[in-house]
Design a protein around this motif. Structure first.
Motif, PDB file in Angstrom:
ATOM      1  N   THR A  61       0.851  -1.193   0.000  1.00  0.00           N
ATOM      2  CA  THR A  61       0.000   0.000   0.000  1.00  0.00           C
ATOM      3  C   THR A  61       0.881   1.234   0.000  1.00  0.00           C
ATOM      4  O   THR A  61       1.473   1.607   1.015  1.00  0.00           O
ATOM      5  CB  THR A  61      -0.984   0.088   1.176  1.00  0.00           C
ATOM      6  N   THR A  63       0.923   5.300  -0.754  1.00  0.00           N
ATOM      7  CA  THR A  63      -0.070   6.370  -0.780  1.00  0.00           C
ATOM      8  C   THR A  63       0.124   7.320  -1.962  1.00  0.00           C
ATOM      9  O   THR A  63      -0.826   7.967  -2.392  1.00  0.00           O
ATOM     10  CB  THR A  63      -0.026   7.176   0.531  1.00  0.00           C
ATOM     11  N   SER A  89      -1.234  -1.633  -6.558  1.00  0.00           N
ATOM     12  CA  SER A  89      -1.764  -1.313  -5.230  1.00  0.00           C
ATOM     13  C   SER A  89      -1.252  -2.256  -4.149  1.00  0.00           C
ATOM     14  O   SER A  89      -1.160  -1.873  -2.978  1.00  0.00           O
ATOM     15  CB  SER A  89      -3.291  -1.347  -5.251  1.00  0.00           C
ATOM     16  N   SER A  90      -0.922  -3.488  -4.502  1.00  0.00           N
ATOM     17  CA  SER A  90      -0.445  -4.448  -3.521  1.00  0.00           C
ATOM     18  C   SER A  90       0.159  -5.645  -4.233  1.00  0.00           C
ATOM     19  O   SER A  90       0.116  -5.756  -5.464  1.00  0.00           O
ATOM     20  CB  SER A  90      -1.589  -4.907  -2.593  1.00  0.00           C
TER      21      SER A  90
END
Length: 437
Positions: A61, A63, A89-90
């Protein structure tokens, strides 16, 4: 169908918006000097020293950047393979993590300006849970399926609406050549089906992973991962059954092969009208309806092809051959002659489309592989994740017909009907009746 294979790259069907970068013609400056772009901010998940982490956990994660590299090792130093989500995103491990095990993850995030940040996190996974959701995937490795074969996953108990997006994100499909599609949930949440806007191209290779082991689902957890790779047939077969004419038209690659007389469900136990998919095929099986409404019989049938969880089949019915083409006598099945049933078994695939029209009742969504029983727009509307607006069916050519001989008929005998799932068939999802009428 819980088949383990080496880790490979998977893709999930998730709508991803464009990455928008704010900026002007010149970079910012202070005292006339250009400012260096800052490294991305990285929020680690799972957090440092987290405990009782689900074995389904993903890592990462960022930002203000994307996850670009992850290494994951267990407390014995063994590495775990995995793949990045397409949107960065992951990172998803290629297998479920072990229960009650410590892991260390080193995660690197990269910003749009190319700056990187690397951090390390340690966590410990959960104990094996007391409560698990029973999951089943109706798609097997090494099989050859018809062009209308959806990928179907069932859940017992059903998945509540608030958990469906998280579950759907863990259902991963890869097709070669690429043919993006989506998953769709009937209202009851007892199964979910995947298809593209159009039938699969001939010869398509499809790989699926339902990465559900340890996934939190309401107050429980998924019971396992399911992995399979299969191939689509080199020809398209579809069957059209008309209650008005009591005939089945059999098409291959949009050309009429044969018309076969049929006897459908009588008024008290009508066949369902709708677009079904052949679910499984049996050379011989037993219908046992003792204790069921309108049942009470046990009969052995040959050349049976399942159409619904509720117990509607196409099968040989020598006892009704005199009525086939004229009168409906079954308990909901499509009765055909012994000769026709044997021929159909040699022509069809699991995954071929069967359309029945003109009967007294309509097919319920979820009663079988019903992904083609609604329009693409309606199917996509029941996805728990956004579906790209430009994902639409291509125009389909009109089928051409050519004359073909009709099937034969023979003297009638005792009444025919439908029955429960045979003992060696895959279990029906909790969404449906295991016994038909």
């Amino acid at each position: 169908m819980r088949l383990s294979r080496r880790a490979r790259r998977w893709t999930a069907v998730v709508a991803i918006g464009p990455l928008v970068l704010a900026g002007g013609c010149t970079s910012g400056s202070k005292n006339g000097k250009a400012q260096a772009a800052p490294p991305p901010t990285l929020t680690l998940s799972p957090g440092g020293n987290a405990a009782k982490v689900p074995i389904s956990t993903e890592v990462g994660t960022a930002t203000d950047g994307k996850i670009t590299a992850v290494t994951l090792t267990d407390d014995k130093g063994a590495s775990v393979a995995g793949d990045m989500r397409p949107d960065g995103s992951s990172w998803l491990p290629g297998r479920p993590l072990d229960f009650k095990r410590s892991y260390t993850a080193q995660v690197t995030a990269t910003s749009a300006a190319g700056k990187t940040t690397t951090q390390t996190t340690k966590f410990t996974t959960m104990d094996k849970p007391d409560s698990q959701v029973k999951t089943e995937m109706y798609f097997e490795s090494g099989k050859t399926y018809g062009v209308n074969m959806p990928v179907t996953v069932s859940f017992d108990p059903p998945v509540p609406k608030e958990n469906r997006a998280a579950v759907q994100k863990r259902l991963l499909v890869n097709t070669d050549p690429p043919q993006p599609g989506t998953w769709s949930w009937p209202d009851d949440g007892k199964q979910v089906e995947y298809r593209a806007p159009d039938p699969w191209r001939l010869g398509t290779k499809i790989s699926v992973r339902a990465a559900l082991a340890g996934l939190p689902i309401k107050d429980s957890f998924g019971d396992g991962d399911h992995v399979a790779s299969a191939t689509i047939a080199q020809n398209k077969v579809n069957l059209e059954v008309d209650n008005k004419t009591k005939q089945m038209a059999v098409y291959r690659d949009d050309k009429l092969l044969k018309k076969i007389p049929v006897s459908l469900g009588k008024a008290s136990t009508p066949s369902s009208s709708g677009k079904m998919v052949i679910m499984e095929k049996f050379d011989t099986t037993v219908f046992d309806t003792r204790g069921e409404p309108n049942g009470g019989y046990v009969v052995t049938v040959s050349d049976a092809q399942r159409l619904t969880w509720g117990g509607e089949f196409i099968h040989a019915a020598p006892w009704s051959e005199g009525e086939q083409g004229y009168t409906n006598t079954s308990h909901g099945c499509v009765n055909v002659s012994t000769t026709a049933a044997d021929w159909l078994m040699s022509v069809t695939h699991v995954g071929d489309l069967v359309t029945v029209k003109g009967t007294e009742v309509t097919l319920d969504q979820g009663n079988g592989f019903t992904a083609w029983n609604v329009s693409w727009e309606e199917f996509a509307r029941h996805s728990a994740l956004p579906v790209p607006a430009d994902l639409k069916p291509a125009p389909q050519p009109a089928p051409s017909a050519s004359p073909a001989p009709s099937g034969s008929s023979a003297p009638s005998g005792s009444p025919g009907g439908t029955g429960p799932a045979p003992a060696d068939s895959p279990a029906a999802p909790a969404s449906s009746n295991s016994v038909g009428g």
